[in-house]
Design a protein around this motif. Structure first.
Motif, PDB file in Angstrom:
ATOM      1  N   ILE A 355       0.864  -1.181   0.000  1.00  0.00           N
ATOM      2  CA  ILE A 355       0.000   0.000   0.000  1.00  0.00           C
ATOM      3  C   ILE A 355       0.900   1.232   0.000  1.00  0.00           C
ATOM      4  O   ILE A 355       1.924   1.246   0.684  1.00  0.00           O
ATOM      5  N   ALA A 374       3.540  -0.949   8.833  1.00  0.00           N
ATOM      6  CA  ALA A 374       2.759   0.226   8.419  1.00  0.00           C
ATOM      7  C   ALA A 374       3.563   1.445   8.871  1.00  0.00           C
ATOM      8  O   ALA A 374       3.934   1.544  10.035  1.00  0.00           O
ATOM      9  N   TYR A 383       4.319   3.020  12.304  1.00  0.00           N
ATOM     10  CA  TYR A 383       3.127   2.945  13.162  1.00  0.00           C
ATOM     11  C   TYR A 383       3.034   1.593  13.845  1.00  0.00           C
ATOM     12  O   TYR A 383       2.713   1.494  15.007  1.00  0.00           O
ATOM     13  N   ARG A 384       3.297   0.587  13.051  1.00  0.00           N
ATOM     14  CA  ARG A 384       3.105  -0.747  13.628  1.00  0.00           C
ATOM     15  C   ARG A 384       3.745  -1.824  12.740  1.00  0.00           C
ATOM     16  O   ARG A 384       3.716  -1.699  11.517  1.00  0.00           O
ATOM     17  N   MET A 386       3.148  -5.641  11.796  1.00  0.00           N
ATOM     18  CA  MET A 386       2.040  -6.614  11.945  1.00  0.00           C
ATOM     19  C   MET A 386       2.466  -7.991  11.431  1.00  0.00           C
ATOM     20  O   MET A 386       3.240  -8.083  10.456  1.00  0.00           O
ATOM     21  N   PHE A 392      -4.851  -5.239   7.544  1.00  0.00           N
ATOM     22  CA  PHE A 392      -4.556  -3.828   7.283  1.00  0.00           C
ATOM     23  C   PHE A 392      -5.225  -3.396   5.976  1.00  0.00           C
ATOM     24  O   PHE A 392      -5.716  -4.231   5.215  1.00  0.00           O
ATOM     25  N   GLY A 393      -5.223  -2.079   5.756  1.00  0.00           N
ATOM     26  CA  GLY A 393      -5.835  -1.544   4.527  1.00  0.00           C
ATOM     27  C   GLY A 393      -7.325  -1.314   4.694  1.00  0.00           C
ATOM     28  O   GLY A 393      -8.040  -1.041   3.721  1.00  0.00           O
ATOM     29  N   ALA A 396      -9.050   2.967   4.577  1.00  0.00           N
ATOM     30  CA  ALA A 396      -9.509   3.574   3.322  1.00  0.00           C
ATOM     31  C   ALA A 396     -10.876   3.039   2.917  1.00  0.00           C
ATOM     32  O   ALA A 396     -11.687   3.762   2.333  1.00  0.00           O
ATOM     33  N   ARG A 403      -5.292   6.276   1.374  1.00  0.00           N
ATOM     34  CA  ARG A 403      -4.508   5.463   2.309  1.00  0.00           C
ATOM     35  C   ARG A 403      -3.817   6.358   3.340  1.00  0.00           C
ATOM     36  O   ARG A 403      -3.199   7.368   2.969  1.00  0.00           O
ATOM     37  N   THR A 404      -3.925   5.953   4.609  1.00  0.00           N
ATOM     38  CA  THR A 404      -3.365   6.790   5.679  1.00  0.00           C
ATOM     39  C   THR A 404      -1.894   6.472   5.943  1.00  0.00           C
ATOM     40  O   THR A 404      -1.218   7.199   6.668  1.00  0.00           O
ATOM     41  N   ALA A 405      -1.396   5.375   5.399  1.00  0.00           N
ATOM     42  CA  ALA A 405       0.008   5.014   5.619  1.00  0.00           C
ATOM     43  C   ALA A 405       0.466   4.113   4.477  1.00  0.00           C
ATOM     44  O   ALA A 405      -0.350   3.669   3.670  1.00  0.00           O
ATOM     45  N   VAL A 407       2.344   0.511   3.508  1.00  0.00           N
ATOM     46  CA  VAL A 407       2.583  -0.784   4.149  1.00  0.00           C
ATOM     47  C   VAL A 407       3.509  -1.586   3.241  1.00  0.00           C
ATOM     48  O   VAL A 407       3.257  -1.702   2.041  1.00  0.00           O
ATOM     49  N   ARG A 444      -6.963   2.925  15.029  1.00  0.00           N
ATOM     50  CA  ARG A 444      -5.739   3.159  14.250  1.00  0.00           C
ATOM     51  C   ARG A 444      -5.739   4.563  13.653  1.00  0.00           C
ATOM     52  O   ARG A 444      -4.728   5.252  13.637  1.00  0.00           O
ATOM     53  N   GLU A 448      -2.718   7.986  14.656  1.00  0.00           N
ATOM     54  CA  GLU A 448      -1.704   8.467  13.716  1.00  0.00           C
ATOM     55  C   GLU A 448      -1.175   9.829  14.098  1.00  0.00           C
ATOM     56  O   GLU A 448      -1.886  10.624  14.680  1.00  0.00           O
TER      57      GLU A 448
HETATM   58  P1  CMP Z   1      -5.374   2.227   5.047  1.00  0.00           P
HETATM   59  O1  CMP Z   1      -5.342   3.662   5.448  1.00  0.00           O
HETATM   60  O2  CMP Z   1      -6.462   1.781   4.142  1.00  0.00           O
HETATM   61  O3  CMP Z   1      -3.948   1.852   4.400  1.00  0.00           O
HETATM   62  C1  CMP Z   1      -2.813   1.875   5.241  1.00  0.00           C
HETATM   63  C2  CMP Z   1      -3.050   0.941   6.391  1.00  0.00           C
HETATM   64  O4  CMP Z   1      -2.076   0.925   7.407  1.00  0.00           O
HETATM   65  C3  CMP Z   1      -4.298   1.384   7.139  1.00  0.00           C
HETATM   66  O5  CMP Z   1      -5.411   1.312   6.340  1.00  0.00           O
HETATM   67  C4  CMP Z   1      -4.232   0.579   8.387  1.00  0.00           C
HETATM   68  O6  CMP Z   1      -4.676  -0.736   8.173  1.00  0.00           O
HETATM   69  C5  CMP Z   1      -2.733   0.571   8.613  1.00  0.00           C
HETATM   70  N1  CMP Z   1      -2.429   1.588   9.637  1.00  0.00           N
HETATM   71  C6  CMP Z   1      -2.404   2.898   9.498  1.00  0.00           C
HETATM   72  N2  CMP Z   1      -2.107   3.505  10.676  1.00  0.00           N
HETATM   73  C7  CMP Z   1      -1.986   2.518  11.579  1.00  0.00           C
HETATM   74  C8  CMP Z   1      -1.687   2.476  12.971  1.00  0.00           C
HETATM   75  N3  CMP Z   1      -1.465   3.571  13.671  1.00  0.00           N
HETATM   76  N4  CMP Z   1      -1.657   1.285  13.560  1.00  0.00           N
HETATM   77  C9  CMP Z   1      -1.867   0.174  12.867  1.00  0.00           C
HETATM   78  N5  CMP Z   1      -2.134   0.149  11.563  1.00  0.00           N
HETATM   79  C10 CMP Z   1      -2.186   1.312  10.912  1.00  0.00           C
END
Ligand code: CMP
Length: 448
Positions: A355, A374, A383-384, A386, A392-393, A396, A403-405, A407, A444, A448
Motif C-alpha cells: 500500500i 505500516a 506505526y506498527r 504486523m 490492514f488496509g 480507506a 490510504r493513511t500510511a 505498508v 488506528r 496516527e
Molecule cells: P489504510 O489507510 O487503508 O492503508 C494503510 C493501512 O495501514 C491502514 O489502512 C491501516 O490498516 C494501517 N495503519 C495505518 N495507521 C496505523 C496504525 N497507527 N496502527 C496500525 N495500523 C495502521
C-alpha cells in the motif's frame, strides 16, 4: 451388524490380499499346466488357503457398502441385491472346489487335470481390475503409483503366460523330434532352467525381436513366435505410452510447476532481464513451490465445482488463516462462509510495497504468514509491525478516504486480499463483524 466401508484401511488390506491370491492363481495355474509339476503338500496347503480367501470374500461382500451414483449404500438388503445382480455368480463360479472334489473322489488324477480344474479361479481377473480402479480414486494413495504397479503386474503376467505357452508348445513338439527345446538342449534340463529360458525368450521376443539364441523350429513354434512378435509390437507401444504418462503424472503438480518455471525463465532470458532480477523471480517461485505448492491449479478447479462444496473446500484450505485472525474466530459462521469464498491468496517477496500512502484504496489484506510494517513515508515514523493474524488496509475502505500510511513486507508474506465491493457487502450483511472492524479502524485512525 458391522458394515465395511470400501474406503477403509481394513478393506484396503483385504483387497491387497485378494490381489495377491488372484496373482498367485494367474502364475501357478498356467505354470502347472505347462510344466506338469508334481504338487507337494505345501502347494496343496497354499491352494487351500487361496481358495478359502476367495470364499471368505464372498461372505464379506454381503457386508461391504458400495457407492451408487455418488451415494454410499449401507443398507444390508440393498447390498445383497446389488451383489446378487452383479458379481456373485462369477465369484461363486471362481470358487468352485472342483480340484478338491476330484482329489477326494479320484486320487489318481494327474497334476495336469487338477491344474485344469482350477482354471475357473481365473474368472476373478475382472475383480483385479476393479480393485485397482478403486485404489486409483482412494484419497490416501497416489493414483499414478497405483497405475504403475498395475502396469508392471500385467506386463509380468503376459510375459509369464507367453513363457508357459511357449514351453508347452516346445514340450508337445518333442514327440515329433522337432522342438525348440531339443534345439537348445533344454529337453532334459531342470524345470527351473526350462522356465527361466522360456521366460527369457518371452521377454526378449515381446520387447524386441529376440537375440536369436532360442529359435522356433517346428511350424507351430514359428506361428506362435510370429503371433508373440505382433503382440509385442502393439503391447510395447501401449506400455511405453502408458509408462511415460504415468511417470510424468507421478507428481503432477511438480511437473506443472517445473513447466511454469521453465516458461518464466526462458521469457526472462529472451527479454534479457538483468541477472539479479532473474534471481529474485526464481527465489519467488521457489518460495511459492516450497510453501504453497501449486496454487494456480486451485482456481481453475474450484471455479468448476458447486458453491456449497467450494465453500467447504475454502473453509478447509484457509483453516490456518481462520484460526490465526482473532476477528474471524469470534465471527458468525455464516459471515465466515460468505467471506471465505471472496478471499484471494497473494504471496509477496520481502521489501515489497503493498500500500502507498495517499493513494486510493480498493482492497484490504489479512496476514497468514510473514511480517509487514505500516509507516509514514513522509515522516519515516513506523506505526506498527504486523504479523500473522493481523489485517490492514481497512481504513480507506471504512472511511472512503485515501490510504493513511504505506505498508511494506518485511519478509515473504502470505496474504489474503478482500476487494472493496466484497468488503462492503459483508459489512452490510453482518453488522457485528462490521462493528469490530470499524472499532479497530477508528483506533488506528486516531493514533496516527
Ligand atoms: P489504510 O489507510 O487503508 O492503508 C494503510 C493501512 O495501514 C491502514 O489502512 C491501516 O490498516 C494501517 N495503519 C495505518 N495507521 C496505523 C496504525 N497507527 N496502527 C496500525 N495500523 C495502521
Amino acid at each position: 451388524m458391522q458394515i465395511f466401508d470400501p474406503e477403509s484401511k481394513e478393506v484396503f488390506l483385504w483387497e491387497c490380499l485378494l490381489v495377491l491370491v488372484i496373482l498367485y492363481n494367474f502364475i501357478v495355474i498356467p505354470f502347472r499346466i505347462a510344466f506338469d509339476t508334481t504338487t507337494s503338500h505345501l502347494w496343496l496347503g497354499i491352494d487351500l488357503a487361496a481358495d478359502l480367501i476367495f470364499i471368505m470374500d464372498i461372505f464379506l461382500r454381503f457386508r461391504m457398502a458400495y457407492i451408487d451414483q455418488g451415494e454410499c449404500i449401507t443398507d444390508l438388503q440393498k447390498i445383497a441385491q446389488n451383489y446378487l445382480a452383479t458379481y456373485l455368480k462369477m465369484n461363486l463360479a471362481a470358487s468352485l472346489p472342483l480340484d478338491l472334489m476330484a482329489r477326494l473322489f479320484f486320487p489318481q488324477l494327474s497334476v495336469l487335470i487338477l491344474a485344469i480344474l482350477r482354471i475357473p479361479r481365473l474368472l476373478r481377473l475382472s475383480q483385479f481390475f476393479r480393485i485397482f480402479r478403486r485404489w486409483e480414486t482412494n484419497v490416501e494413495i497416489n493414483p499414478a503409483l497405483v497405475r504403475m504397479t498395475e502396469l508392471v503386474l500385467i506386463i509380468f503376467l503376459i510375459d509369464h503366460w507367453v513363457a508357459c505357452i511357449w514351453f508347452w508348445i516346445g514340450k508337445s513338439m518333442i514327440a515329433y523330434g522337432d522342438s525348440w527345446l531339443i534345439n537348445s538342449n533344454l529337453d532334459t534340463a531342470p524345470i527351473a532352467t526350462q522356465y527361466m529360458k522360456s521366460l527369457y525368450w518371452s521377454i526378449t521376443t515381446l520387447t524386441t525381436v529376440g537375440y536369436g539364441d532360442i529359435t522356433p523350429t517346428s511350424n507351430l513354434e514359428i506361428a506362435f513366435t510370429l503371433i508373440v512378435m505382433i503382440l509385442g509390437v502393439s503391447m510395447y507401444a501401449f506400455i511405453i505410452g502408458n509408462v511415460a504418462s504415468v511417470v510424468s503424472s507421478l507428481d503432477a503438480s511438480q511437473a506443472r510447476f517445473r513447466e511454469q518455471l521453465d516458461q518464466v525463465q526462458s521469457y526472462m532470458r529472451d527479454r534479457k532481464i538483468p541477472a539479479f532480477l532473474q534471481a529474485q523471480v526464481r527465489d519467488y517461485y521457489q518460495y511459492l513451490w516450497e510453501c504453497n505448492r501449486d496454487t494456480s491449479f486451485d482456481r481453475d478447479f474450484l471455479d468448476e465445482i458447486p458453491n456449497s462444496l467450494k465453500t467447504k473446500i475454502y473453509l478447509y484450505l484457509y483453516q490456518e488463516l481462520l484460526e490465526k485472525v482473532p476477528l474471524f474466530k469470534n465471527a458468525d459462521p455464516a459471515c465466515i462462509e460468505a467471506l471465505v469464498v471472496k478471499l484471494k491468496p497473494r504471496i509477496l517477496p520481502p521489501n515489497d510495497y503493498i500500500i502507498r500512502e495517499e493513494q486510493l484504496g480498493h482492497e484490504m489484506y489479512f496476514i497468514q504468514r510473514g511480517e509487514v510494517q505500516a509507516f509514514s513515508e513522509k515522516t519515516g515514523k513506523v506505526y506498527r509491525i504486523m504479523s500473522a493474524g493481523s489485517f490492514f488496509g481497512e481504513i480507506a475502505l471504512v472511511y472512503s478516504t485515501r490510504r493513511t500510511a504505506s505498508v511494506k513486507t518485511l519478509s515473504y508474506c502470505e496474504l489474503f486480499v478482500l476487494l472493496k465491493e466484497d468488503f462492503d457487502s459483508v459489512l452490510d450483511n453482518y453488522p457485528h463483524f462490521a462493528k469490530q472492524v470499524k472499532e479497530i479502524a477508528q483506533q488506528r485512525y486516531n493514533t496516527e
